[in-house]
Enzyme design. Sequence first.
Site, PDB file in Angstrom:
ATOM      1  N   LYS A   1       0.857  -1.186   0.000  1.00 17.24           N
ATOM      2  CA  LYS A   1       0.000   0.000   0.000  1.00 17.24           C
ATOM      3  C   LYS A   1       0.890   1.232   0.000  1.00 17.24           C
ATOM      4  O   LYS A   1       2.038   1.175   0.441  1.00 17.24           O
ATOM      5  CB  LYS A   1      -0.871  -0.020   1.261  1.00 17.24           C
ATOM      6  CG  LYS A   1      -2.157   0.738   1.149  1.00 17.24           C
ATOM      7  CD  LYS A   1      -3.278  -0.096   0.562  1.00 17.24           C
ATOM      8  CE  LYS A   1      -4.542   0.727   0.394  1.00 17.24           C
ATOM      9  NZ  LYS A   1      -5.669  -0.051  -0.082  1.00 17.24           N
TER      10      LYS A   1
ATOM     11  N   GLY B   1     -25.310   2.151   3.265  1.00 18.75           N
ATOM     12  CA  GLY B   1     -24.439   2.793   2.272  1.00 18.75           C
ATOM     13  C   GLY B   1     -24.817   2.404   0.856  1.00 18.75           C
ATOM     14  O   GLY B   1     -24.677   1.238   0.464  1.00 18.75           O
TER      15      GLY B   1
ATOM     16  N   GLY C   1     -23.472   3.542  -2.147  1.00 19.32           N
ATOM     17  CA  GLY C   1     -22.468   4.111  -3.051  1.00 19.32           C
ATOM     18  C   GLY C   1     -22.269   3.207  -4.246  1.00 19.32           C
ATOM     19  O   GLY C   1     -23.189   2.495  -4.674  1.00 19.32           O
TER      20      GLY C   1
ATOM     21  N   VAL D   1     -20.823   0.365  -4.663  1.00 17.88           N
ATOM     22  CA  VAL D   1     -21.092  -1.058  -4.446  1.00 17.88           C
ATOM     23  C   VAL D   1     -22.519  -1.268  -3.923  1.00 17.88           C
ATOM     24  O   VAL D   1     -23.272  -2.098  -4.448  1.00 17.88           O
ATOM     25  CB  VAL D   1     -20.065  -1.673  -3.462  1.00 17.88           C
ATOM     26  CG1 VAL D   1     -20.358  -3.150  -3.236  1.00 17.88           C
ATOM     27  CG2 VAL D   1     -18.640  -1.492  -3.982  1.00 17.88           C
TER      28      VAL D   1
HETATM   29  P1  NAD Z   1     -18.684   4.801  -1.908  1.00 18.90           P
HETATM   30  O1  NAD Z   1     -17.938   5.917  -1.281  1.00 18.90           O
HETATM   31  O2  NAD Z   1     -19.080   4.878  -3.338  1.00 18.90           O
HETATM   32  O3  NAD Z   1     -20.046   4.537  -1.073  1.00 18.90           O
HETATM   33  C1  NAD Z   1     -20.145   4.610   0.307  1.00 18.90           C
HETATM   34  C2  NAD Z   1     -21.565   5.069   0.631  1.00 18.90           C
HETATM   35  O4  NAD Z   1     -21.743   5.015   2.052  1.00 18.90           O
HETATM   36  C3  NAD Z   1     -21.846   6.510   0.198  1.00 18.90           C
HETATM   37  O5  NAD Z   1     -23.064   6.557  -0.519  1.00 18.90           O
HETATM   38  C4  NAD Z   1     -21.927   7.260   1.518  1.00 18.90           C
HETATM   39  O6  NAD Z   1     -22.813   8.370   1.467  1.00 18.90           O
HETATM   40  C5  NAD Z   1     -22.441   6.186   2.456  1.00 18.90           C
HETATM   41  N1  NAD Z   1     -22.186   6.443   3.855  1.00 18.90           N
HETATM   42  C6  NAD Z   1     -21.085   7.016   4.428  1.00 18.90           C
HETATM   43  N2  NAD Z   1     -21.235   7.074   5.758  1.00 18.90           N
HETATM   44  C7  NAD Z   1     -22.412   6.497   6.046  1.00 18.90           C
HETATM   45  C8  NAD Z   1     -23.112   6.253   7.259  1.00 18.90           C
HETATM   46  N3  NAD Z   1     -22.624   6.599   8.439  1.00 18.90           N
HETATM   47  N4  NAD Z   1     -24.311   5.632   7.180  1.00 18.90           N
HETATM   48  C9  NAD Z   1     -24.826   5.278   5.996  1.00 18.90           C
HETATM   49  N5  NAD Z   1     -24.201   5.488   4.809  1.00 18.90           N
HETATM   50  C10 NAD Z   1     -23.021   6.104   4.852  1.00 18.90           C
HETATM   51  O7  NAD Z   1     -17.835   3.489  -1.616  1.00 18.90           O
HETATM   52  P2  NAD Z   1     -17.915   2.087  -2.370  1.00 18.90           P
HETATM   53  O8  NAD Z   1     -16.917   2.082  -3.460  1.00 18.90           O
HETATM   54  O9  NAD Z   1     -19.339   1.757  -2.656  1.00 18.90           O
HETATM   55  O10 NAD Z   1     -17.365   1.120  -1.234  1.00 18.90           O
HETATM   56  C11 NAD Z   1     -18.158   0.789  -0.105  1.00 18.90           C
HETATM   57  C12 NAD Z   1     -17.285   0.100   0.933  1.00 18.90           C
HETATM   58  O11 NAD Z   1     -16.698  -1.062   0.364  1.00 18.90           O
HETATM   59  C13 NAD Z   1     -16.123   0.948   1.443  1.00 18.90           C
HETATM   60  O12 NAD Z   1     -15.898   0.632   2.789  1.00 18.90           O
HETATM   61  C14 NAD Z   1     -14.951   0.477   0.603  1.00 18.90           C
HETATM   62  O13 NAD Z   1     -13.716   0.649   1.278  1.00 18.90           O
HETATM   63  C15 NAD Z   1     -15.275  -0.998   0.468  1.00 18.90           C
HETATM   64  N6  NAD Z   1     -14.682  -1.607  -0.723  1.00 18.90           N
HETATM   65  C16 NAD Z   1     -14.964  -1.096  -1.959  1.00 18.90           C
HETATM   66  C17 NAD Z   1     -14.387  -1.679  -3.079  1.00 18.90           C
HETATM   67  C18 NAD Z   1     -14.677  -1.145  -4.459  1.00 18.90           C
HETATM   68  O14 NAD Z   1     -14.306  -1.801  -5.444  1.00 18.90           O
HETATM   69  N7  NAD Z   1     -15.347  -0.012  -4.596  1.00 18.90           N
HETATM   70  C19 NAD Z   1     -13.526  -2.778  -2.938  1.00 18.90           C
HETATM   71  C20 NAD Z   1     -13.278  -3.307  -1.648  1.00 18.90           C
HETATM   72  C21 NAD Z   1     -13.876  -2.695  -0.559  1.00 18.90           C
END
Ligand code: NAD
Length: 364
Positions: A80, A185, A187, A189
Amino acid sequence: MELFRHPDFDYHEQVVFACDVESGLEAIIAVHNTDRGPACGGCRMVPYPDTAAAVTDVLRLSRGMTYKSAMAELPLGGGKMVVLGDPRRHKTPALLRALGRFVDSLHGRYVTAEDAGMTLDDLRGIAETTRHVVGIQEKIGADGEQRVGDPSPSTEYGVYVGLQAAVAHRLGRTDLAGLKVAIQGLGSVGWKLAQRLRAAGARLWVTDIHADVLKRAEAELGAAVVPPDAIFSLPVDVFAPCALGGAINDRTVESLRASVVAGAANNQLLSPIHGDRLRQRGILYAPDYVINAGGIIDVAYELQDCFDAARVKVHVERIGVTLAEIFRRADREQLQTQLVADRMAEERFRPHRPATGAASTATG
Ligand code: NAD
């Protein structure tokens, strides 16, 4: 700071500090283990309060990547990079080029990718001075959509497959029709997961901190919207944390009424004791770095220059098989699933710690 005795050091192979006065770059690359292949992991730019906080973060994250890639059976190790500074104020083209030179100085032992505080354009900036960057190729994803970088569709598919495996193990059902799922959440995913679950007939409860996405979820997915704090205690079958880390903590672990925790977020357990508590309460936990490995699988195929959506899909589907094995072993050995995952990962790479060292719980 005593790096070699740092609680998160865990016998990292290499930790390199970079300073470039002209661009103001201060960054750290941690290479945890290259037993299976080059260390791969994202580059994160965060305004850390001090260097010690950045060191702790990079060590934990790089170790987590070793476990994640090992469990996903990828020819990759864990690494990382963190950049100290505010991404909105300190990120300049000169800093990105200096970052690229820093990555290049490791001659491919570390390959970088996108993470918090970094965008696709930033990655392209880094790629001006190094070829050891992944996530900038144009490709057609497993969902049939053309995109550049962004492995989140593969992450989502893996979470869906993993959720199915957890439901099959804990609830003995393969049909998701009528299954009650609470998603924290919506987002990249969480939203796609909600769509896929809805298409499979599941009933959804959702929360987010953004009102617009919740409105859409109500209108387009027929989901019931709840305030952020209410998502934990709903009488549902599955709780899917897809927001931030630490969703399972002292407070929430006691209020959960779901039978399964299966979601995308990294570091879902605030600490290993919360994994024990889930087990004691009869709640099946799908270890985060196993269920959310779809993204790194996607990236690994791109890195090896053999991206093929169909092959990535098949590989991502193995997440379900791996989880089923973890669940069976956890039942047999009466252990929490995260600990079983750590042990299985350590059977797939050679940890550098002395043989007498205690196993540690890794999340990434
Ligand atoms: P993202 O930032 O697109 O979505 C996160 C969502 O969570 C956002 O809509 C945000 O508004 C919401 N959120 C934040 N705080 C919150 C709370 N307290 N209560 C409710 N909702 C809340 O992120 P993502 O890419 O969808 O990833 C989601 C999670 O999965 C993260 O923890 C990320 O580290 C993990 N992850 C993502 C990937 C990937 O490929 N995107 C891979 C491995 C792990």
